[in-house]
Motif scaffolding. Structure first.
Motif, short mmCIF file in Angstrom:
data_model
loop_
_atom_site.label_atom_id
_atom_site.label_comp_id
_atom_site.label_asym_id
_atom_site.label_seq_id
_atom_site.Cartn_x
_atom_site.Cartn_y
_atom_site.Cartn_z
N THR A 20 4.31 10.06 -9.59
CA THR A 20 3.56 10.17 -10.86
C THR A 20 2.93 11.56 -10.93
O THR A 20 2.87 12.37 -12.02
N ALA A 21 2.20 11.88 -10.02
CA ALA A 21 1.49 13.22 -10.00
C ALA A 21 2.53 14.37 -10.00
O ALA A 21 2.41 15.18 -10.48
N LEU A 22 3.62 14.32 -9.18
CA LEU A 22 4.51 15.23 -9.21
C LEU A 22 5.33 15.44 -10.45
O LEU A 22 5.58 16.48 -10.91
N ILE A 23 5.66 14.42 -11.15
CA ILE A 23 6.32 14.33 -12.47
C ILE A 23 5.23 15.06 -13.56
O ILE A 23 5.78 15.96 -14.41
N GLY A 24 4.01 14.76 -13.25
CA GLY A 24 3.26 15.30 -14.33
C GLY A 24 2.84 16.73 -14.09
O GLY A 24 2.87 17.69 -15.08
N TYR A 25 2.91 17.41 -12.77
CA TYR A 25 2.63 18.75 -12.60
C TYR A 25 3.96 19.36 -12.93
O TYR A 25 4.02 20.64 -13.48
N ALA A 26 5.26 18.84 -12.70
CA ALA A 26 6.17 19.38 -13.29
C ALA A 26 6.40 19.63 -14.75
O ALA A 26 7.02 20.65 -15.15
N ALA A 69 0.81 -1.36 -0.06
CA ALA A 69 -0.01 0.06 -0.01
C ALA A 69 0.76 1.21 -0.07
O ALA A 69 0.44 2.18 -0.64
N LEU A 70 2.05 1.29 0.71
CA LEU A 70 3.04 2.59 0.90
C LEU A 70 3.42 2.85 -0.65
O LEU A 70 3.77 3.69 -0.78
N ALA A 71 4.05 1.50 -1.27
CA ALA A 71 4.55 1.41 -2.48
C ALA A 71 3.46 2.28 -3.51
O ALA A 71 3.99 2.98 -4.23
N ALA A 72 2.12 1.61 -3.45
CA ALA A 72 1.42 2.28 -4.35
C ALA A 72 1.19 3.75 -4.17
O ALA A 72 0.84 4.41 -5.24
N VAL A 73 0.90 4.29 -2.92
CA VAL A 73 0.86 5.45 -2.48
C VAL A 73 2.05 6.49 -3.14
O VAL A 73 1.80 7.67 -3.78
N ALA A 74 3.34 6.05 -2.72
CA ALA A 74 4.50 6.54 -3.19
C ALA A 74 4.23 6.82 -4.74
O ALA A 74 4.93 7.75 -5.46
N LEU A 75 4.08 5.56 -5.48
CA LEU A 75 3.91 5.49 -6.98
C LEU A 75 2.82 6.85 -7.61
O LEU A 75 3.34 7.55 -8.38
N VAL A 76 1.99 6.81 -6.90
CA VAL A 76 0.85 7.75 -7.21
C VAL A 76 1.15 9.09 -7.01
O VAL A 76 1.19 10.15 -8.08
#
Length: 151
Positions: A26-32, A16-23
């Motif tokens: 991904t959101a930070l990369i998209g925002y950047a 669960a922690l790995a899935a949250v970190a991945l999400v």
């Protein structure tokens, strides 16, 4: 029995922690990258379906002959064409050395009040180079002519 249940809980927590970190990553990369992705449009595409004023995109084609107007200071106005349509462009800054009429160019900016306001202008860097998108748009309009090797 309690030990295997504890291992299962720990494994689920790690997944669960790995899935949250991945999400989150991904959101930070998209925002950047939101401002780093600029779509290419030909003058015909801009004329048919004008983009919104807040959309940054690239436009490319040939600088229309007789359209280059140098204003006061570093402001330059010209038209870019793909043979099917022309778009007025205004740019404030220093143009590349190889920028001239009847030559390929690509500009980055916004389409505001019926004209393209460029923040960056790129010109071909030698006698044979032209961006693939520009060549494709010119070929589509039947304007592009292959240059002879060595010319």
């Amino acid at each position: 029995m309690a030990l295997s249940t504890l291992k299962k809980k720990r494994r689920i927590q790690v997944i669960a922690l790995a899935a949250v970190a991945l999400v989150i990553s991904t959101a930070l990369i998209g925002y950047a990258m939101r401002d780093g992705i600029n779509f290419f449009r030909s003058p015909s595409q801009v004329a048919e379906e004008p983009p919104s004023p807040d959309e940054v995109f690239r436009i490319g084609g040939l600088v229309e002959e007789g359209s280059l107007i140098r204003g006061s200071g570093e402001t330059i106005a010209f038209r870019v064409t793909d043979g099917g349509a022309s778009v007025d462009v205004v740019y404030t800054g220093v143009l590349p050395d190889l920028f001239e009429e009847n030559q390929g160019m690509v500009g980055t900016g916004r389409f505001i009040d019926g004209r393209f306001e460029a923040t960056e202008i790129l010109a071909k860097h030698d006698e044979t180079y032209m961006p693939k998108e520009v060549v494709d748009a010119l070929k589509e309009q039947g304007v592009y002519q292959e240059s002879a090797p060595g010319s």
